[in-house]
Design an enzyme around this catalytic site. Structure first.
Site, PDB file in Angstrom:
ATOM      1  N   ALA A 192      -0.910   3.876   9.281  1.00 17.91           N
ATOM      2  CA  ALA A 192      -1.192   5.253   8.863  1.00 17.91           C
ATOM      3  C   ALA A 192      -2.641   5.408   8.420  1.00 17.91           C
ATOM      4  CB  ALA A 192      -0.243   5.684   7.747  1.00 17.91           C
ATOM      5  N   CYS A 193      -3.191   4.374   7.812  1.00 19.52           N
ATOM      6  CA  CYS A 193      -4.586   4.422   7.350  1.00 19.52           C
ATOM      7  C   CYS A 193      -5.543   4.490   8.538  1.00 19.52           C
ATOM      8  CB  CYS A 193      -4.910   3.207   6.487  1.00 19.52           C
ATOM      9  SG  CYS A 193      -3.837   3.035   5.048  1.00 19.52           S
TER      10      CYS A 193
END
Length: 161
Positions: free
Chosen positions: A48-49
């Protein structure tokens, strides 16, 4: 207690990557002047980062600056070498400044620790984004679920400026 609007940002030692390698710097000096957007991630190179959070800030960096943001910075409980490699891999250039909180001191002082030990990550940051003006938090969004990128997204921050 978690960092909230009206609070002064913690002043602890973080590491930045310079031309001669990692160098210590005080978070108060790096984040305490002008308008800063600071977003925190659980870890560099995590899905997600890397796929949502960082790319959103990179894509909207110029729009954030056109709204009066002097600096966009990303902080993570990673070392300066990892954050530097992540920035290079994602082509961030000078658009985003990376702050390495390798010992988790800023995360702890801000009350934004995430227990990632169940995933083998140890203590990390909760995913968040803050608008800071002259060292004071004016707005902060902290995700309820670490993989969500909603209230901490660049779009959400842009809407609040």
């Amino acid at each position: 207690m978690a960092l909230s609007a009206g609070d002064t940002i913690p002043d602890v030692t973080v590491m930045t990557m310079g031309k001669d390698g990692p160098a210590p710097a005080q978070s108060g000096a790096l984040l305490g002047s002008g308008t800063v957007v600071l977003f925190g991630v659980p870890g560099a190179f995590t899905p997600a980062c890397s796929d949502q959070h960082l790319p959103g800030y990179l894509a909207l960096a110029e729009q954030l600056k056109s709204k009066g943001v002097d600096k966009v910075a990303c902080i993570a409980v990673n070392d300066a070498f990892v954050l530097d490699a992540w920035g290079e891999a994602r082509g961030t250039g000078d658009a985003i400044e990376f702050l390495a909180d390798g010992n988790g001191e800023f995360a702890k002082a801000a009350g934004l620790e995430l227990d990632g030990s169940g995933f083998g990550l140890g203590t990390r940051f909760q995913r968040f984004a803050a608008i800071i003006k002259d060292g004071k938090v004016t707005d902060i969004g902290v995700e309820d679920v670490p993989t969500n990128v909603d209230v901490s997204s660049a779009e959400a921050v842009l809407a609040k400026l």
